[in-house]
Write an enzyme that holds these catalytic residues in place. Sequence first.
Site, PDB file in Angstrom:
ATOM      1  N   ASP A   1      57.243   9.082  -7.770  1.00  0.00           N
ATOM      2  CA  ASP A   1      57.976   8.270  -6.809  1.00  0.00           C
ATOM      3  C   ASP A   1      57.125   7.155  -6.223  1.00  0.00           C
ATOM      4  O   ASP A   1      57.508   5.980  -6.246  1.00  0.00           O
ATOM      5  CB  ASP A   1      58.517   9.155  -5.680  1.00  0.00           C
ATOM      6  CG  ASP A   1      59.643  10.067  -6.141  1.00  0.00           C
ATOM      7  OD1 ASP A   1      59.604  10.517  -7.299  1.00  0.00           O
ATOM      8  OD2 ASP A   1      60.551  10.331  -5.343  1.00  0.00           O
TER       9      ASP A   1
ATOM     10  N   ARG B   1      52.889  16.095   7.590  1.00  0.00           N
ATOM     11  CA  ARG B   1      53.414  14.736   7.716  1.00  0.00           C
ATOM     12  C   ARG B   1      52.911  13.987   8.952  1.00  0.00           C
ATOM     13  O   ARG B   1      52.516  12.821   8.847  1.00  0.00           O
ATOM     14  CB  ARG B   1      54.948  14.757   7.685  1.00  0.00           C
ATOM     15  CG  ARG B   1      55.539  15.231   6.362  1.00  0.00           C
ATOM     16  CD  ARG B   1      54.886  14.548   5.169  1.00  0.00           C
ATOM     17  NE  ARG B   1      55.496  14.915   3.901  1.00  0.00           N
ATOM     18  CZ  ARG B   1      54.818  15.268   2.834  1.00  0.00           C
ATOM     19  NH1 ARG B   1      53.504  15.339   2.875  1.00  0.00           N
ATOM     20  NH2 ARG B   1      55.441  15.567   1.706  1.00  0.00           N
TER      21      ARG B   1
ATOM     22  N   ASP C   1      61.432  14.828   5.412  1.00  0.00           N
ATOM     23  CA  ASP C   1      60.161  14.118   5.412  1.00  0.00           C
ATOM     24  C   ASP C   1      60.295  12.682   5.906  1.00  0.00           C
ATOM     25  O   ASP C   1      59.395  12.156   6.558  1.00  0.00           O
ATOM     26  CB  ASP C   1      59.539  14.133   4.012  1.00  0.00           C
ATOM     27  CG  ASP C   1      58.717  15.385   3.772  1.00  0.00           C
ATOM     28  OD1 ASP C   1      58.410  16.083   4.756  1.00  0.00           O
ATOM     29  OD2 ASP C   1      58.380  15.662   2.618  1.00  0.00           O
TER      30      ASP C   1
ATOM     31  N   SER D   1      59.268  18.470  -8.181  1.00  0.00           N
ATOM     32  CA  SER D   1      58.352  17.784  -7.287  1.00  0.00           C
ATOM     33  C   SER D   1      57.418  18.811  -6.662  1.00  0.00           C
ATOM     34  O   SER D   1      57.854  19.880  -6.230  1.00  0.00           O
ATOM     35  CB  SER D   1      59.142  17.057  -6.196  1.00  0.00           C
ATOM     36  OG  SER D   1      58.276  16.526  -5.215  1.00  0.00           O
TER      37      SER D   1
END
Length: 393
Positions: A17, A96, A125, A181
């Site tokens: 990505d 994050r 996210d 992923s």
Amino acid sequence: MAQSKGTVVLAYSGGLDTSCILVWLKEQGYDVIAYLANIGQKEDFEAARKKALALGAKKVYIEDVSREFVESFIWPAVQANALYEDRYLLGTALARPCIARGLVGIAQQERAPYIAHGATGKGNDQVRFELSCYALCPKIKVVAPWRLPEFYQRFPGRRELMDYAKKHGIPVPVTPQTPWSMDENLMHISYEAGILENPKVIDHGSHGAGGVSCMCSLIGNFTPVCVPVRVTNTGDGATRSSALELFVYLNDIAFGLIRFSLFFCFSPCLEKWLGIYETPAGMILYHAHLDIEAFTMDREVRKIKQGLSLKFSELVYNGFWHSPECEFLRECIGRSQEPVVGTVRLSVFKGHVYILGRESPRSLYNEELVSMNVQGDYEPADATGFININSLR
């Protein structure tokens, strides 16, 4: 090439990505600076740097924030016994805001008006990244390609991204046969998407390390304000004391022992997500801390603290690490940990954590009071009034 739009700092991982997004941002006219945070993932960082530069990044920053991740993010979660929806130890949710802190720092250093990320428009996210960035730098502008029609209409799925990567010579580790992923950091490793989206056909051994059948006995020490300070392997005597070394060691000896799949809600769509999660060190410390806390904390204080922990887990999961209410909860939870000190002995065996014993100078356990052999400083007849009063209702 489009007219220059300015500089954007991209949260870059080197995967499918963000590699495609880097090239796409350049097509849109941005000067791209790639930022890669080292939070304990097994990564060839120099190869990632070369790849980003080859794809057209103006600069690449690789920052080791693994120690900060443990001390400033994981330790508060351990203190809170944070467990979202009774299962999830918040591995990605904790990472994050840590990454966002570094991302904003580079944007301010480079005077870049934009930051960008590769989080999808469906999951949490995107919220975690952006709420953290706005809290730390309210004037920053976010470019979120997966929410832009010109991007998601061009790339409706991962196959289109793989075709784009092939066309532009972007090397990626993902193939149509292994399209999931993977997110890895010190706290956990997770696998999502691809065949893992079908709850009927999950293969627990096809995508990560196989289960490990071994037994390990450990002694862990906690000190005020209850963070782990030492772990000792009773088998070989190995000891680790610093926060980062301790956590990495627990991951190394227990990797593959604690794995689970789960469904959990995510906003803003309020649907269910399915993934495979491995959180070895986090699970060991969760059980060790839970045990020593019950041994040393006042019962009524602990009841209140358990409610705070549920709220803390919810806030962190939903991206509110930097919110005033989450900062307040961290302060309250930290205050509750002052008496939580001691040593826990445990074993890890075939995916389970077993508590073998504990001791603490702040123990609330009174052996004489509970003993069947010693009366101690307690008058049994006093219980009669207590029972009579409670029976009135």
